[in-house]
Design a protein around this motif. Structure first.
Motif, PDB file in Angstrom:
ATOM      1  N   PHE A 348       0.856  -1.195   0.000  1.00  0.00           N
ATOM      2  CA  PHE A 348       0.000   0.000   0.000  1.00  0.00           C
ATOM      3  C   PHE A 348       0.890   1.241   0.000  1.00  0.00           C
ATOM      4  O   PHE A 348       2.091   1.152   0.236  1.00  0.00           O
ATOM      5  CB  PHE A 348      -0.945   0.031   1.213  1.00  0.00           C
ATOM      6  N   GLU A 349       0.286   2.395  -0.296  1.00  0.00           N
ATOM      7  CA  GLU A 349       1.016   3.671  -0.255  1.00  0.00           C
ATOM      8  C   GLU A 349       0.211   4.687   0.545  1.00  0.00           C
ATOM      9  O   GLU A 349      -1.008   4.613   0.584  1.00  0.00           O
ATOM     10  CB  GLU A 349       1.208   4.224  -1.677  1.00  0.00           C
ATOM     11  N   VAL A 350       0.920   5.621   1.175  1.00  0.00           N
ATOM     12  CA  VAL A 350       0.254   6.769   1.818  1.00  0.00           C
ATOM     13  C   VAL A 350       0.893   8.021   1.234  1.00  0.00           C
ATOM     14  O   VAL A 350       2.103   8.214   1.348  1.00  0.00           O
ATOM     15  CB  VAL A 350       0.449   6.781   3.356  1.00  0.00           C
ATOM     16  N   ALA A 351       0.054   8.872   0.602  1.00  0.00           N
ATOM     17  CA  ALA A 351       0.570  10.117   0.019  1.00  0.00           C
ATOM     18  C   ALA A 351       1.008  11.063   1.120  1.00  0.00           C
ATOM     19  O   ALA A 351       0.537  10.971   2.254  1.00  0.00           O
ATOM     20  CB  ALA A 351      -0.520  10.761  -0.831  1.00  0.00           C
ATOM     21  N   LYS A 352       1.918  11.976   0.796  1.00  0.00           N
ATOM     22  CA  LYS A 352       2.325  13.006   1.776  1.00  0.00           C
ATOM     23  C   LYS A 352       1.092  13.787   2.204  1.00  0.00           C
ATOM     24  O   LYS A 352       0.310  14.235   1.374  1.00  0.00           O
ATOM     25  CB  LYS A 352       3.340  13.946   1.140  1.00  0.00           C
ATOM     26  N   GLY A 353       0.901  13.936   3.523  1.00  0.00           N
ATOM     27  CA  GLY A 353      -0.268  14.662   4.023  1.00  0.00           C
ATOM     28  C   GLY A 353      -1.533  13.823   4.076  1.00  0.00           C
ATOM     29  O   GLY A 353      -2.586  14.303   4.459  1.00  0.00           O
ATOM     30  N   GLY A 354      -1.419  12.545   3.708  1.00  0.00           N
ATOM     31  CA  GLY A 354      -2.589  11.650   3.744  1.00  0.00           C
ATOM     32  C   GLY A 354      -2.872  11.165   5.151  1.00  0.00           C
ATOM     33  O   GLY A 354      -2.024  11.256   6.044  1.00  0.00           O
ATOM     34  N   ARG A 355      -4.088  10.673   5.344  1.00  0.00           N
ATOM     35  CA  ARG A 355      -4.452  10.103   6.648  1.00  0.00           C
ATOM     36  C   ARG A 355      -4.981   8.705   6.387  1.00  0.00           C
ATOM     37  O   ARG A 355      -6.108   8.538   5.923  1.00  0.00           O
ATOM     38  CB  ARG A 355      -5.559  10.921   7.296  1.00  0.00           C
ATOM     39  N   LEU A 356      -4.171   7.704   6.720  1.00  0.00           N
ATOM     40  CA  LEU A 356      -4.551   6.313   6.462  1.00  0.00           C
ATOM     41  C   LEU A 356      -5.027   5.657   7.747  1.00  0.00           C
ATOM     42  O   LEU A 356      -4.325   5.694   8.765  1.00  0.00           O
ATOM     43  CB  LEU A 356      -3.351   5.528   5.914  1.00  0.00           C
ATOM     44  N   GLY A 357      -6.198   5.039   7.710  1.00  0.00           N
ATOM     45  CA  GLY A 357      -6.671   4.239   8.834  1.00  0.00           C
ATOM     46  C   GLY A 357      -6.343   2.783   8.588  1.00  0.00           C
ATOM     47  O   GLY A 357      -6.519   2.277   7.477  1.00  0.00           O
TER      48      GLY A 357
END
Length: 582
Positions: A348-357
């Motif tokens: 998976f990836e999380v973009a900069k400034g993203g909020r992943l649960g």
């Protein structure tokens, strides 16, 4: 509100508590508590930590700690006289036979050296409700079957540590109900359980007390649970009942400001005009849910976290085919050591400034994933790039750089704060690594700024963790995590141990700080409602695999995987429970 909480008209009284006071030599813990309960009635006693809920129930059972006294009157149907004045020998006959209790943490309440079946049988033998041991053992297996343990005969032979949390809680229930008590006291019995297990245990308690016409006094700080379980509610604050009535009255037309505040802070489907969750302080504009209005698919005015604008910048976190396999100790000379696949090739990836649960139940692999992202564990294979640093095979110097860019906020603030250090020392600790060169006075200024940012006075720096409440300690943990201005914050169940009003404050604080500092957030929780409020995307984990991923609202509104659907269906929200009351 009347001074006496009255049972339903026409039903005979099971329990009559009048003007109960619980005191230490220095202060009153419970003041003028009255409750009249009918046979088979289900009453919820709600309030936050320190409100006096547990002290009230231990007083009813005559189990108050040394130095704490109770006066007033407690009468139970079938027993003469005031139980507060009864000799210990009479109370011992009563406990487990007429009145039984289910505690919050089954592992501390069960005997670790006795098999589960023997513990259930012992209760029957103690009260002479089984003629002999063989009959008691046979009935114990029947009781374990009644609480829906999958293989009751096998569960009867197991020791507590060999059972899961949900199974242990079922054994506690079997023990509590073994002698068919007329009154069951439950003190936060599902707080420590996963959401699907919580739902099963609650359904089970409801089914069993209805079948047996058992009176239920259910103590909790979770209002959705009370809406699901109870017909009548008492709200406690600082040892006093501030409101009492039917579940419907209290939850849809609260009269007391504190009740309104609790409801507002519990309702994650409602936000104020600034998009923040309501707290007890801001609850005056909160509109309680309307009975029968199902908002399961129509959150009131829920704030939906907006995903970050797509850019060509590299993601803050990129995980590719991540595998983590643990080898357990050998159990046989001739067989290889068993292997546990904690992560089975997840990406998976999380973009900069993203909020992943990250949601999933115990054993899903959430904690293993966190440890790898934080550089506290190495993957067996695959890659995890965090803030530009590859974790797999990283040297200590590279991991040090990674830990400056990624900080963790833990579930239990007391466990993660050193009790011997001052708050100032705790918060400034991440600045004391090689490569940073702030002076002592610069560090003190940074600590004061951080304390201010998390809503604590700068003077807190000279105090110690034990001088703060749970919610304040969690703010200290957040201040420590943010002082070195990381790019990524990983929050591991950071609000699950907090009262609802404090939970709302801490979630608001996290959301504000994430926005203010442009942080990337990875938020791990088993509480799906919290993730829905806070995160713009979500991954659902089961047995070390990602079974579903996507933007939060889409996953919640139309889950594709049966496991996700089960998690969402099991998760209790105040509005849905009240919609079902109608």
């Amino acid at each position: 509100m009347t001074s006496e909480a009255q049972p339903l008209p026409g039903a005979s009284t099971l329990l009559a508590v009048d003007h109960l006071n619980v005191r230490t030599p220095y202060r009153t813990l419970v003041s003028d508590f009255s409750l009249h309960m009918a046979h088979g009635e289900r009453i919820g006693l709600i309030g936050e930590s320190g409100s006096g809920k547990s002290m009230t129930t231990t007083a009813l059972l005559g189990l108050l700690p040394a130095g704490v006294t109770a006066d007033g009157s407690v009468q139970l149907d079938g027993h003469k006289g005031n139980l507060l004045e009864a000799p210990e020998s009479e109370l011992m006959r009563l406990r487990g036979k007429d009145v039984a209790m289910v505690f919050q943490e089954p592992l501390t309440a069960l005997n670790p050296l006795m098999r589960a079946g023997a513990q259930v049988a012992e209760i029957m033998l103690q009260h002479k409700l089984a003629p002999n041991k063989a009959e008691a053992n046979k009935r114990a297996v029947e009781m374990l079957d009644a609480v829906h343990l999958p293989d009751p005969a096998q569960a009867a032979r197991a020791y507590p540590h060999q059972l899961s949390g949900g199974q242990r809680q079922r054994v506690m229930l079997a023990m509590a109900l073994a002698n068919d008590p007329s009154l069951l006291l439950c003190d936060e019995p599902t707080t420590a359980l996963d959401v699907t297990v919580q739902r099963q245990v609650l359904d089970l308690i409801l089914e069993l007390v209805r079948e047996r016409n058992t009176g239920l006094l259910f103590i909790t700080h979770d209002l959705a649970v009370v809406a699901n379980m109870c017909t009548r509610v008492l709200v406690m604050n600082h040892g006093v009942i501030v409101e009492e009535g039917t579940t419907e009255q209290v939850f849809t037309r609260p009269q007391h400001a504190y009740t309104r505040g609790l409801l507002a802070a519990s309702d994650l489907d409602a936000v104020d005009e600034t998009g923040r969750l309501f707290t007890v302080a801001s609850a005056q504009n909160y509109v309680p849910p309307v009975l029968g209005e199902d908002s399961a698919h129509q959150p009131a005015q829920a704030k939906i976290a907006s995903p970050p604008t797509p850019t060509s910048a590299p993601p803050a976190v990129r995980v590719t085919d991540l595998v983590r396999t643990y080898t357990r100790g050998k159990t046989s000379l001739f067989k290889p050591a068993p292997q546990v696949k904690a992560l089975q090739g997840i990406s998976f990836e999380v973009a900069k400034g993203g909020r992943l649960g990250v949601v999933g139940e115990s054993g899903s692999g959430k904690s293993t994933l966190l440890r790898i992202l934080a550089g506290l564990d190495q993957p067996t294979s695959g890659s995890a790039v965090v803030a530009g640093n590859e974790v797999a095979g990283a040297k200590e110097q590279q991991l040090r750089e990674l830990r400056q860019n990624l900080q963790i906020v833990f579930q239990d603030p007391m466990g993660s704060l050193d009790p011997r250090m001052t708050v100032g020392q705790i918060i400034s600790e991440p600045l004391l690594v090689r490569g940073r060169n702030e002076t002592a006075s610069e560090r003190a200024t940074m600590v004061a700024e951080m304390l201010e940012a998390v809503g604590l006075p700068a003077s807190s720096a000279s105090r110690h963790p034990h001088q703060f409440s749970g919610g304040q300690r969690q703010r200290i943990s957040i201040a420590r995590a943010l002082i070195c201005r990381p790019q990524i914050v990983v929050a591991d169940e950071p609000v699950s141990a907090l009262d609802v009003s404090v939970r709302a404050q801490v979630l608001n604080l996290l959301a504000d700080l994430v926005d203010e500092y442009g942080l990337t957030l990875v938020f791990v929780s088993h509480d799906l409602n919290v993730v829905r409020y806070l995160c713009d995307s979500v991954i659902v984990m089961q047995s070390g695999e990602i079974v579903e991923a996507g933007d939060t609202e889409t996953v919640y509104r139309s889950p594709q995987h049966p496991y996700t659907k089960r998690l969402i269906d099991s998760s209790l929200t105040l509005r849905q429970e009240l919609a079902g009351v109608a």
